[in-house]
Design a protein around this motif. Structure first.
Motif, PDB file in Angstrom:
ATOM      1  N   THR A 214      -9.004  -5.222  -8.219  1.00 12.32           N
ATOM      2  CA  THR A 214     -10.134  -5.232  -7.306  1.00 12.32           C
ATOM      3  C   THR A 214      -9.539  -5.341  -5.920  1.00 12.32           C
ATOM      4  O   THR A 214      -8.713  -6.222  -5.661  1.00 12.32           O
ATOM      5  N   GLU A 215      -9.922  -4.446  -5.060  1.00 13.10           N
ATOM      6  CA  GLU A 215      -9.364  -4.393  -3.703  1.00 13.10           C
ATOM      7  C   GLU A 215      -9.592  -5.715  -2.968  1.00 13.10           C
ATOM      8  O   GLU A 215     -10.707  -6.233  -2.952  1.00 13.10           O
ATOM      9  N   PRO A 216      -8.542  -6.270  -2.370  1.00 13.89           N
ATOM     10  CA  PRO A 216      -8.724  -7.500  -1.588  1.00 13.89           C
ATOM     11  C   PRO A 216      -9.671  -7.272  -0.416  1.00 13.89           C
ATOM     12  O   PRO A 216      -9.767  -6.159   0.101  1.00 13.89           O
ATOM     13  N   GLN A 217     -10.346  -8.310  -0.001  1.00 14.21           N
ATOM     14  CA  GLN A 217     -11.271  -8.212   1.116  1.00 14.21           C
ATOM     15  C   GLN A 217     -10.538  -8.104   2.453  1.00 14.21           C
ATOM     16  O   GLN A 217     -11.104  -7.623   3.421  1.00 14.21           O
ATOM     17  N   ALA A 218      -9.295  -8.550   2.490  1.00 11.78           N
ATOM     18  CA  ALA A 218      -8.503  -8.502   3.721  1.00 11.78           C
ATOM     19  C   ALA A 218      -7.021  -8.524   3.354  1.00 11.78           C
ATOM     20  O   ALA A 218      -6.652  -8.948   2.268  1.00 11.78           O
ATOM     21  N   GLY A 219      -6.205  -8.060   4.277  1.00 10.59           N
ATOM     22  CA  GLY A 219      -4.763  -8.133   4.085  1.00 10.59           C
ATOM     23  C   GLY A 219      -4.207  -7.000   3.247  1.00 10.59           C
ATOM     24  O   GLY A 219      -4.923  -6.106   2.809  1.00 10.59           O
ATOM     25  N   CYS A 220      -2.898  -7.055   3.050  1.00 12.47           N
ATOM     26  CA  CYS A 220      -2.202  -5.981   2.342  1.00 12.47           C
ATOM     27  C   CYS A 220      -1.517  -6.475   1.075  1.00 12.47           C
ATOM     28  O   CYS A 220      -0.612  -5.843   0.561  1.00 12.47           O
ATOM     29  N   ILE A 221      -1.984  -7.617   0.556  1.00 12.70           N
ATOM     30  CA  ILE A 221      -1.438  -8.163  -0.687  1.00 12.70           C
ATOM     31  C   ILE A 221      -2.599  -8.609  -1.559  1.00 12.70           C
ATOM     32  O   ILE A 221      -3.543  -9.234  -1.090  1.00 12.70           O
TER      33      ILE A 221
END
Length: 144
Positions: free
Chosen positions: A24-31
């Motif tokens: 599930t794609e994180p809401q923020a950031g690149c990790i």
């Protein structure tokens, strides 16, 4: 980073990979954390074994979720079977079923060379699946 997120979505839309991983794609950031469901034909392989094989045979490093601190003094990404949120306290990690959290690994997608890294991961997984299929075929031939 947006183009790398698109690559992850394309990667997981391939039938052979969307059964191996959940994301599930994180809401923020690149990790974020990606859930490892196993390699077809190698159902006995856990995440630690998967990570060991990736680094020893293919030079690919992934960091299983059990390597990250879960003390009350840290903030971490929290993973469940259906969601990954960008911010969660260590208390939430501490209350997560430990066995379930050990199925997740840290997955960074912010580097410029991410497309090449993802391609290497694809090749490694394809080799693992092919090896498992070849072993299963050889075992079936021997038992006949």
């Amino acid at each position: 980073m947006k183009s790398n997120l698109l690559l992850i979505k394309l990667f997981l839309n391939k039938n052979k990979y969307n059964k191996i991983f959940e994301w599930t794609e994180p809401q923020a950031g690149c990790i974020g954390y990606m859930k490892f469901n196993g390699i077809p034909g190698r159902e006995d392989m856990n995440l630690i074994q998967f990570a060991d094989e990736l680094i020893s045979k293919y030079g690919i490093l992934i960091l299983p979720g059990n390597l990250f601190p879960t003390t009350n003094t840290t903030t971490n990404t929290f993973a469940t079977t259906k969601t990954v949120t960008a911010t969660a306290t260590a208390n939430q990690l501490d209350s997560a079923p430990l066995a379930e959290f050990h199925r997740f690994f840290r997955f960074g997608f912010g580097r410029r060379n991410f497309p090449e890294c993802l391609k290497q991961l694809e090749l490694a997984i394809d080799n693992m699946v092919a090896s498992a299929s070849a072993s299963a075929s050889a075992s079936a031939s021997v038992t006949k």
